[in-house]
Enzyme design. Structure first.
Site, PDB file in Angstrom:
ATOM      1  N   ASP A 229       0.805  -1.064  -0.077  1.00 44.36           N
ATOM      2  CA  ASP A 229       0.171  -0.072  -0.034  1.00 44.36           C
ATOM      3  C   ASP A 229       0.763   1.213  -0.163  1.00 44.36           C
ATOM      4  O   ASP A 229       2.299   1.206   0.388  1.00 44.36           O
ATOM      5  CB  ASP A 229      -1.066   0.045   1.265  1.00 44.36           C
ATOM      6  CG  ASP A 229      -2.147   0.841   0.786  1.00 44.36           C
ATOM      7  OD1 ASP A 229      -1.949   1.695  -0.047  1.00 44.36           O
ATOM      8  OD2 ASP A 229      -3.205   0.930   1.671  1.00 44.36           O
TER       9      ASP A 229
HETATM   10  C1  BGC Z   1      -4.878   3.248   0.197  1.00 40.67           C
HETATM   11  C2  BGC Z   1      -4.778   2.485  -1.116  1.00 40.67           C
HETATM   12  C3  BGC Z   1      -4.760   3.270  -2.370  1.00 40.67           C
HETATM   13  C4  BGC Z   1      -3.356   3.756  -2.468  1.00 40.67           C
HETATM   14  C5  BGC Z   1      -2.944   4.912  -3.660  1.00 40.67           C
HETATM   15  C6  BGC Z   1      -3.543   4.051   0.070  1.00 40.67           C
HETATM   16  O1  BGC Z   1      -3.583   5.114   1.055  1.00 40.67           O
HETATM   17  O2  BGC Z   1      -5.082   2.615   1.262  1.00 40.67           O
HETATM   18  O3  BGC Z   1      -6.255   1.800  -1.082  1.00 40.67           O
HETATM   19  O4  BGC Z   1      -5.019   2.283  -3.283  1.00 40.67           O
HETATM   20  O5  BGC Z   1      -3.289   4.768  -1.160  1.00 40.67           O
HETATM   21  O6  BGC Z   1      -3.793   5.743  -3.545  1.00 40.67           O
END
Ligand code: BGC
Length: 759
Positions: A229
């Protein structure tokens, strides 16, 4: 490994390899130009493509794309074909917007309705979530665009989501928090899996070898790459060792250097790095097989989003007022009628191609009826009596009042959890005031998770849960209100009466860096069943403008082997006057098991469309896993011989038929008796009871001497109950005087006899 990838790896320098394993920018991977390795572009999902114009920039509004309904709504459709088609549409948009991988879907379980990001997740039930996710992924990937199923794993809250340690017992993990991922991985091979920010049982998910390697890659056979993530990596070397292939976002020069140094110093085996490189390269080249560019059909996708939204809406209450007919004056109240609330805040926020305004859509279908409008409530938490007074003013002269209420973003978003289950103070006061003057009051809700309704639900005539319904949802509401579409959505999560009733409430959201999943496997309806707690609306519930009857429930065989499974059939009839769709749910109840199990668990479902008077036979197959549970001691899914009830229902609380079946297990489980096993465990397994049998008679006799007995032999206790749950070795300790050899040596001897080797 394909020759092409092997040849590239052979030519890569250590620096190339380390660089490839970390992104080059916000949304792009690192190209290795001198070896012809291109970058790939990833963009957020899950319910639309959030492609920023400059893929190297993190903060930027995105290019227009269709905002489909969010996951709460999608799951309420219970329609796997619909999700497959939506996946195809998402892929078309990804291709047009030059996106290789869409970051979604999210399949985390709704452990508590307070989870701020629940709108992005499907269900409290792992089976339903897995089916939905698998279908969406298959749809997207069938068009050559990749997915990233997320957030792996146990990311069930926003509070301290970057660092909290989720303490989850193994059974809960295997039976509740992992199966949706497992189904999707085994059935669809998502191109990527995104690890969660949080720690799981003490280790960051980004470094969690058990999770990423032992379970995901080795046990489930995941072939794609694991991506972090955004910002979930703490120690790049530890994360590579833990199975995290690609760190995002980049650049992270220091981390790349650390990886190079770790290989030089032999802290990191280069083979581990090579394996991540191989996985990344195979996805990079797979992405090249789909040529990008072109356009997508904005109108067609908007219409598709409208259809999905209407299928996901759940009619919660209807005293007969809906569908609307013959009303001359409709009071439309609530700012959500003019400012559609159709998605949530955070990384999933889509820049819609267009937005259906609920008020206008209503007007389009309202014919001659006159529509009046009052704002009803402000955007913030302040209280404005004058807005309520205006609303009451138009409601009392109308034939019907439609209240469009959206849960404001300060109460629900990615990044923070919900403070409570309630609508705002003003919204509640508004409903009550309007309902007082207008008996035909219909509440239409836009929210991503359940809200409490006890304060007002008895006052209103109907409630439609419209969810965060996507950009076309305004039209879908009108379709349902006027009966152009017969509502068929059913809840994919329980609506509790109050927050203290919910399974995680006393362990929510944790503190001091830790959240304890104390309710174990009992989340959602599993918990309400076990506690026999009343709920506002049960899992699987939803009304229609028609009624359905169930008959002729049958199973293919009464006694079956677990490996063969069993098929059940039931006839469903549309007993009303309009066409409609019914969602038939199949739950399994285990009559007796060694370990405690939920009263019932969803193991199959089918959505069927029926004309008035029409009957169709629905068939659902139940396989090994429908009857199995995860046994932590065997470290595997097991079945036990015995009787099960197959429950066929219209919701978790509306079981129409129950059929008994008998399962014969074909498993040959290893004998897991060890030094700590209790007497009851020794006696339960025929292999060990045969060994212990003669000794056991002696133990019982010794026990009689030890505790003494009356003349008639009564010891005032049941021997087996007294000693049954004590380890054999502990029982023998008390009988040492009567043994020829020390008790622990005796146990060693028995174990040797049993297992044929030293314990
Ligand atoms: C979120 C993800 C997301 C990623 C990119 C993170 O903060 O938890 O779900 O895909 O950011 O935006």
């Amino acid at each position: 490994m394909p020759d092409k990838i092997k040849a590239i790896i052979d030519k890569m320098t250590l620096e190339d390899k380390a660089a490839l394993c970390t992104g080059a920018s916000a949304w792009t991977t690192t190209p290795i130009e001198h070896l012809g390795v291109p970058e790939i572009i990833v963009s957020d999902g899950p319910h639309g493509v959030r492609r920023v114009p400059d893929a190297k920039s993190l903060v930027m509004s995105s290019l227009p794309a269709t905002c489909f309904p969010t996951a709460s709504s999608l799951a309420s459709t219970w329609d796997v074909d619909l999700l497959h088609k939506m996946g195809e549409a998402l892929a078309e948009e990804g291709i047009a917007l030059n996106v290789d991988v869409i970051l979604g879907p999210g399949v985390n379980m709704k452990r508590s309705p307070l989870g701020g990001r629940n709108f992005e997740y499907y269900s409290e039930d792992p089976y339903l979530a897995g089916e939905m996710a698998a279908s969406l992924i298959n749809g997207i990937q069938s068009r050559g665009v990749g997915t990233s199923i997320k957030h792996f794993a146990a990311n069930n809250q926003e509070f301290q989501r970057f660092c909290i340690n989720a303490e989850v017992d193994e059974r809960a993990l295997r039976e509740i928090y992992l199966p949706a991922f497992e189904t999707a991985v085994k059935r669809t091979q998502p191109w990527t899996v995104m690890c969660a920010y949080n720690k799981l049982n003490g280790t960051y998910c980004s470094e969690n070898h058990v999770l990423l390697v032992d379970i995901l890659k080795d046990e489930w056979g995941f072939e794609g790459l694991v991506v972090s993530d955004w910002g979930a990596v703490h120690d790049r070397v530890a994360s590579l060792k833990g199975g995290l292939d690609l760190e995002m976002p980049g650049p992270q020069d220091k981390r790349v250097e650390a990886v190079v140094e770790a290989v030089h110093s032999s802290e990191l085996d280069e083979k581990i790095l090579d394996e991540s490189v191989r996985r990344i390269l195979s996805i990079v080249f797979k992405a090249q097989e789909t040529s990008k560019g072109g356009e997508f059909d904005v109108e067609a996708h908007h219409l598709q989003a409208r259809k999905i939204a209407s299928e996901g809406m759940v009619l919660l209450k209807n005293d007969g007022i809906l569908p609307l007919k013959g009303h001359q004056h409709i009071a439309v109240i609530g700012r959500a009628a003019k400012e559609a609330h159709f998605q949530g805040g955070g990384s999933s926020h889509i820049n819609p191609t267009k937005v259906a305004i609920p008020f206008k859509e209503l007007q389009n279908l309202a014919g001659e009826a006159e529509l009046s409008y009052a704002e009803g409530y402000p955007t913030d938490a302040t209280f404005h009596q004058e807005l309520i007074d205006q609303a009451v003013g138009i409601a009392q002269t109308a034939d019907v009042a439609l209240l469009y209420l959206a849960l404001p973003s300060f109460k629900e978003s990615e990044g923070y959890d919900r403070p409570d289950l309630d609508l705002t103070e003003q919204q509640i006061a508004l409903i009550k005031a309007v309902a007082k003057v207008q008996p035909n009051t219909v509440v239409i809700l836009n929210n991503g998770a359940p809200v409490a309704m006890s304060a007002w639900i008895d006052d209103v005539a109907a409630v439609l849960e419209a969810w965060m319904m996507g950009q076309a949802g305004g039209g879908a509401i009108a379709d349902i209100l006027f009966g152009k579409v017969n509502p068929s959505g059913k809840l994919a999560e329980t609506f509790p009466i109050k927050i203290v009733d919910t399974p995680a409430s006393i362990n929510w959201p944790g503190g001091a860096g830790e959240v304890h999943y104390g309710e174990g496997i009992f989340i959602g309806y599993r918990y309400y069943d076990a506690k026999e707690l009343p709920v506002l609306f049960p899992f699987g519930y939803g009304l229609s403008y028609t009624t359905f009857t169930y008959s002729n429930a049958n199973v293919s065989v009464k006694t079956f082997k677990d490996a063969d499974g069993v098929t059940l059939t039931v006839d469903v009839t549309n007993a009303g006057k309009v066409a409609g769709k019914e969602i038939v749910q199949v739950y399994v109840h285990d009559q007796k098991s060694e370990l405690v199990r939920p009263y019932k668990e969803l193991k199959g479902f089918a959505k069927v469309e029926l004309q008035p008077g029409e009957t169709k036979t629905v068939s659902v197959e139940l396989d090994f896993r429908a009857f199995a549970y995860y046994h932590p001691k065997y470290q595997q899914w097991i079945t036990e011989d015995g009787d099960f009830d197959v429950l066929i229902g219209a919701s978790a609380a509306d079981i129409r038929h129950s059929l008994s079946v008998t399962l014969k297990s074909t498993l040959e489980l290893p004998c897991i008796i060890d030094k700590e096993s209790t007497i009851r465990e020794w006696m339960a397994d025929p292999r060990s009871s045969a060994v212990l049998g003669p000794v056991f008679e002696q133990i019982k006799a010794n026990n009689r001497d030890l505790f003494g007995s009356d003349d008639d032999g009564d010891m005032g206790m049941d021997v087996m109950d007294m000693i049954g749950d004590m380890p054999l070795v502990s029982v023998l300790l008390f009988q040492q005087d009567k043994l020829s050899i020390p008790g622990d040596e005796m146990v060693d001897g028995l174990l040797l006899q049993l297992h044929g080797k030293e314990a």
